[in-house]
Write an enzyme that holds these catalytic residues in place. Sequence first.
Site, PDB file in Angstrom:
ATOM      1  CB  CYS A  82      -1.061  -0.079   1.092  1.00  0.00           C
ATOM      2  SG  CYS A  82      -0.207  -0.450   2.926  1.00  0.00           S
ATOM      3  CG  HIS A 138      -0.588   2.810   4.918  1.00  0.00           C
ATOM      4  ND1 HIS A 138      -1.259   1.597   5.011  1.00  0.00           N
ATOM      5  CD2 HIS A 138       0.303   2.794   5.696  1.00  0.00           C
ATOM      6  CE1 HIS A 138      -0.675   0.661   5.727  1.00  0.00           C
ATOM      7  NE2 HIS A 138       0.593   1.647   6.231  1.00  0.00           N
TER       8      HIS A 138
END
Length: 482
Positions: A82, A138
């Site tokens: 991610c 993130h």
Amino acid sequence: MIRNFLLYKYMLFFLFVGIAYPQKVDTLKKDVSPNVVLIYLDDSGYGDYAHNGNPTIKTPNITKLKQSGINFTQFYVTSPACSASRYSIMTGRYPGRSGLGSWVIGPRSQRHIHKQEITLAEGLKSIGYKTGMFGKWHLGTPNEQNGHSSDALPLAHGFDEWIGTNVSHDYKNAMLIQSNPEGNNPITGYDVLATNLPSSIAASTSLTGVCTKAAINFIRSNQNRPFFAYIAYNMPHLGLFVSSEFQGKSRKGELGDVMEELDASIGDIINTLEDVGVRENTIVIFSSDNGPWIVFSNRSDTKYGDTRLKVGYATPFRDGKGSTWEGGHRVPGIISWPAKIKGNRNEQTPVSTLDVLPTIFSITGVSLPIDRTIDGRDISSLLLSEGHYSQINDFKLFYNYTDNLPSAIRKGPWKLHVRIGSQTKNNYGFVASRETPLLFQVEEDLGERINRADQQSEKTLELLFELEQFEQELKKEGSFWD
């Protein structure tokens, strides 16, 4: 008298034109500044969608989006995890330039996306776009390691507003955060709405709906000016959470429930664009940050419970998330812009998320930065002029692994591996090194089954040389953190 009559006649004529052709006039007015909506799912595989052949998951709104635009059958991300993947779609640069050091940065990581990076949001904001983010970030968290830096969160990187999680919702100390000028938690300018996800079941089951509602409100509030909405849904990353409205509704169990809630949410967003009259001149980009997390597809006792039926599909590609095989990097990809793009088109030309920033900048008139390497290409001619791609540079992609450095390279239809990367620890009977690289023709051999290195020695040497050249370039250029 005659003069007054003629003036009255012309006024009636122009009034008639305005009434008869309001959409055309509006489209022309907004033609220079299309809105941009980027929808990025988490851990969703190529085979999780009806339009890609899934027999039991209903995704009619995503199919409708595909019918209004281009479905890319060869759409890639730069990393099978991610943080690195999200860095690339935001900057148009490979993860090796980020200085993050790893493909995933946790809530206690010192580093974050560097303030000197120029993001998609910053570029569009510089020419007057309103910018909002709704979903998983993130790319950094304020913490003791970085002095609780404000540079770690989205407002420092071009976004006017944000609601979402700082990291994946499966971290014990993950937070649901909303920007607030009067807030002061975890730092000035933000409020924490929920902590310790996913133990907060109510907060976790609401994530998809919360982000959708906020994105819809943002679109309605900015319908009369150009806007950029980045909608980064947390699902279908494990653990799976779905609202009560969609529980038990899918033939595919919990994964299907989650996917069908996402599809309905995307439908609500598209309907909102239509309701406020901006759908024609809005570019909608849909994809996923990497392939499905197949390391959990054979496990019955995990922190997520029995995950054997909760993981999606990379079909027909090998492996998935955490892998430099095709299943980790090759994901669904749709781009729709009804005012300019011919719809219902399957495009086999390979593209990647690196191409998003330079293409959007080109279309909207944002100047590309010249003080750094931008790895993506402007593919606007591919989008707008079917069959005329002479302006596009040849496709080349480096597949990055845990250290944000390449394990493989694709050029044209050929893919060379110099190391095998997979969280499953399965090498599928192969061994790869610089001395004995693997070579696959991935347009003929979708599952990467037949090593052609011995038959194609010149191509093998060519790709090996280009990969090593790229590694040297990364080392020489470094990052903003150096």
